[in-house]
Structure formats: structure tokens, C-alpha cells
Scaffold this active site. Structure first.
Site, mmCIF file in Angstrom:
data_model
loop_
_atom_site.group_PDB
_atom_site.id
_atom_site.type_symbol
_atom_site.label_atom_id
_atom_site.label_comp_id
_atom_site.label_asym_id
_atom_site.label_seq_id
_atom_site.Cartn_x
_atom_site.Cartn_y
_atom_site.Cartn_z
ATOM 1 N N ASP A 44 -4.456 7.341 7.987
ATOM 2 C CA ASP A 44 -5.562 6.489 8.436
ATOM 3 C C ASP A 44 -5.160 5.469 9.492
ATOM 4 O O ASP A 44 -5.855 4.485 9.700
ATOM 5 C CB ASP A 44 -6.161 5.763 7.226
ATOM 6 C CG ASP A 44 -5.115 4.930 6.487
ATOM 7 O OD1 ASP A 44 -3.951 4.897 6.934
ATOM 8 O OD2 ASP A 44 -5.460 4.306 5.455
ATOM 9 N N HIS A 58 -1.249 4.317 6.892
ATOM 10 C CA HIS A 58 -0.578 4.960 5.768
ATOM 11 C C HIS A 58 -0.289 6.432 6.044
ATOM 12 O O HIS A 58 -0.870 7.016 6.957
ATOM 13 C CB HIS A 58 -1.439 4.807 4.512
ATOM 14 C CG HIS A 58 -1.881 3.401 4.276
ATOM 15 N ND1 HIS A 58 -3.167 2.957 4.569
ATOM 16 C CD2 HIS A 58 -1.203 2.313 3.831
ATOM 17 C CE1 HIS A 58 -3.257 1.664 4.291
ATOM 18 N NE2 HIS A 58 -2.082 1.249 3.846
ATOM 19 N N SER A 109 0.801 -1.231 0.000
ATOM 20 C CA SER A 109 0.000 0.000 0.000
ATOM 21 C C SER A 109 0.829 1.273 0.000
ATOM 22 O O SER A 109 0.327 2.344 -0.341
ATOM 23 C CB SER A 109 -0.934 0.018 1.215
ATOM 24 O OG SER A 109 -0.190 -0.148 2.404
#
Length: 383
Positions: A346, A349, A38
Site C-alpha cells: 500500500d 507496508h 505496523s
């Protein structure tokens, strides 16, 4: 006579240095091929399992854009720096342009295949070995279609782009947290690192075998500084360092990075035509989080987008989570007002502001081995 000879030698030396400088001034990478999780996924997981919901993407794209952030990731800043388009995710069939590369990363990816499904653990089934299969398939089939001309010629890379491209890797973080999810001890996770890195090295060798020559490899960040880790793994007070990070988790990250660096040294021996740059992302991220105020950021352990608790993080109500209230669907895990001063987006990240700051520290080679800037990452002589 001696002074004349000295001037001649100095003149030749100056010429050699000028030529070396000119040859290493810029690699002019025509494409980027990225592998990872990610930290660099520009839409892979969203294409496979559903779009990362709003407010993801709100700062820069102003709509969900496949990224788990409010805006751009470091992979986007790398593309910008090399004056290339943002990378389209390989899995994203709608609106993609692969003329200057492709992104095989998916959020939740690991180096080693996981023995669970996406719905059981949250980890992507598209591990690094799958990303390599996708790359190999893309490499072969893109040329078959490119040669047909027409729209394929404009949307797919030229044949020589593959050998001239920059190959970027940012993966490994999820392998470490996966171990903690399985209730493995720190020593057990450390014991699995050699196998992780053997598989990682095989991936680099596979790209090299297909003609890849320039590699830009990020080590893994400080897992113990993420709200996700601090909340999810019930960290005890004794494990918290003076800054607020879980030192036990960070020690595992540092061990992984130490061994990754050794693997890079071995890869350089085995792949003599490769230029392999190792980038110490850990140090930059740890510095940013532990000295947040110094760099204009606030509350480094509090997520910008989340729902409640000490860290504004709830694994059951992540960024963008909705709830029906009085018959209406409302977002209960919404964004903070000023994303530009937040580091963590979040709970897992980073924000665009943090990603930009991190990229600015690494682009000139200050945290690289060898210490060369991004634009010179093809220079074999420097490696």
C-alpha cells in the site's frame, strides 16, 4: 598410547559437540510477546481506531484481519515457524486467545512518545513505553486470572511461559519518518537517535527485569525505498540512487541500525542471562527491492493497492479508500490483480509474498548476529 589418548580426546570432543548440538537444536518457545509498529501489528491499531479496510487481508484471511497487508506479516511467519498460533493483539477484546503470547504492537507506533495526536500526524499514541506498561499489566493480571481456572486457564499463558517466551521487537521506522514530517534535517534526525535507542534499551531491560530472556530484534528497513517516502517528502532527483531509492533517507536508516547494533552489544554486557539476536532486516529488504526481477517480483516501487500517481500511492486515498459515485460507495484505492509478484502492498507496508520471502532469508540466521536460526534464539552460549 598417544593414539589411544587422541581417540579418547576426540571422542570426548565429539560428545561435547553432540550435547551442544542437542541443547541448541530447538528452544521450543511456548509463547511470543511482540512489540512494534505496523510491520508486526496483528490488530492493535484496528481495535483502537477502526479496522484496516478491505482489501487489506484479502490474500490469506479473505477479510480484514487487523493487518496492513494483503495477508500475513513476518510476525505471523515467526509464529508459524515456531508452531504457535498467530498472535492476538493485546488491545483486541473480541475473539482473542493469549494462551501462547500477545502482541503489543500498533501500526504507527514509535519508540519515543510523539507530541501530536493520531489525527494530527497519523502516528499511534501507543509508543513503546505504553506497550511496556501494557505488557507489565498483562504479565501480572494474566496470572491472577489464569489461576482462577475455567476459560481463563485456556485463554491466558502459564506462569513459566513468560521466562521461556521469545520477545520480538520491530520498531524505529516511524521515529525516523516523524522527524521528516517535522521538517527536521537529516543531521537533526541523526542527533535524536541516541535518545531513541536509550529508550529502546530501557524497554528491553524492563522485559528482562520481568523475567524475559530471549530477544529477537529487527533493525529498521530502507525507508527511502518506500513509495510513501518517495511521494510524501518531495525527493529530488539528486537524492535518488541508481536503483530508485532515496539515498538520504536510507542513510538515516543505516545510521539508526548501526547505533542499534551497538546498543545490543551493550545490552548483552548488562543483561548476562539474556540471549539477544540482532536481525539485519534492512539488508534483506533492500536486496529484494533493488533486485526484484531476480526474485520473481515486478515494479518494486509501485504499490499494489493504491490510487494513481507514479507510485500508485496517494496519502489522501490510501488502500481501501472509498468515494461516492452516482449515489453508490465504491473503492477507489483497490488492489492489483496479482499480489504475489508485488513487494509493496500500500505504499508503506509489504505484501504477504514479500513478507514470506524476507522471512525465508532470516529464519536460518543468515542475517543475524550471532548467526543462529530463529529456533535457537534462546541459546545464551551462542550470544
Amino acid at each position: 598410547m598417544e593414539s589411544g589418548r587422541l581417540r579418547h580426546v576426540l571422542g570426548l570432543l565429539f560428545l561435547v559437540l553432540m550435547m551442544a548440538s542437542a541443547s541448541g537444536s530447538s528452544c521450543e518457545f511456548p509463547a511470543i510477546f511482540n512489540f512494534g509498529d505496523s510491520n508486526s501489528d496483528t490488530g492493535g491499531l484496528s481495535a483502537a481506531f477502526g479496522q484496516a479496510p478491505f482489501p487489506n487481508g484479502q490474500t490469506f484471511f479473505h477479510h480484514p484481519a487487523g493487518r496492513y497487508s494483503d495477508g500475513r506479516l513476518m510476525s505471523d511467519f515467526i509464529a508459524e515457524s515456531l508452531e504457535l498460533p498467530y498472535l492476538s493483539a493485546y488491545l483486541n477484546s473480541v475473539g482473542s486467545n493469549f494462551s501462547h503470547g500477545a502482541n503489543f504492537a500498533t501500526a504507527g507506533s514509535t519508540i519515543r512518545p510523539q507530541n501530536t495526536t493520531m489525527h494530527q500526524s497519523g502516528y499511534s499514541p501507543i509508543s513503546l513505553d505504553i506497550q511496556l506498561v501494557q505488557y507489565s499489566d498483562f504479565y501480572k493480571r494474566s496470572q491472577e486470572y489464569h489461576n482462577q481456572g475455567g476459560v481463563f486457564e485456556t485463554l491466558l499463558p502459564k506462569a513459566d511461559y513468560f521466562s521461556k517466551a521469545l520477545y520480538t521487537f520491530d520498531i524505529g521506522q516511524n521515529d525516523l519518518t516523524a522527524g521528516y514530517k517535522l521538517n527536521l534535517t537529516t543531521e537533526q534526525i541523526k542527533a535524536s537517535v541516541p535518545d531513541m535507542l536509550a529508550q529502546f534499551s530501557n524497554a528491553v531491560k524492563a522485559v528482562y527485569a520481568e523475567g524475559g530472556r530471549s530477544f529477537w530484534i529487527h533493525n529498521t528497513g530502507p525507508v527511502g525505498c518506500l513509495p510513501y517516502s518517495l511521494d510524501r517528502f518531495l525527493v529530488t532527483a539528486a537524492q535518488i540512487d541508481k536503483y530508485g531509492c532515496a539515498s538520504s533517507f536510507n542513510k538515516v536508516s543505516l545510521y539508526f541500525n548501526q547505533e542499534l547494533k551497538k546498543s545490543v552489544v551493550e545490552l548483552r554486557k548488562e543483561l548476562p542471562l539474556a540471549a539477544i539476536t540482532y536481525v539485519d532486516i534492512y539488508s534483506v529488504k533492500y536486496t529484494l527491492i533493488t533486485q526484484a526481477k531476480k526474485f520473481g517480483f515486478t515494479e518494486p516501487f509501485v504499490a499494489c493497492c493504491g490510487h494513481g500517481g507514479k507510485y500508485n500511492y496517494n496519502s489522501f486515498a490510501r488502500c481501501g479508500a472509498k468515494k461516492v459515485v452516482n449515489g453508490k460507495e465504491v473503492i477507489i484505492a483497490s488492489s492489483c490483480k496479482d499480489q504475489s509478484v508485488k513487494i509493496i502492498w500500500d505504499g508503506i507496508h509489504y505484501t504477504e509474498a514479500a513478507n514470506r520471502w524476507i522471512f525465508q532469508q532470516i529464519v536460518n540466521g543468515s542475517f543475524s548476529d550471532p548467526p543462529i536460526p530463529l529456533k535457537m534464539a534462546c541459546d545464551i552460549m551462542s550470544h
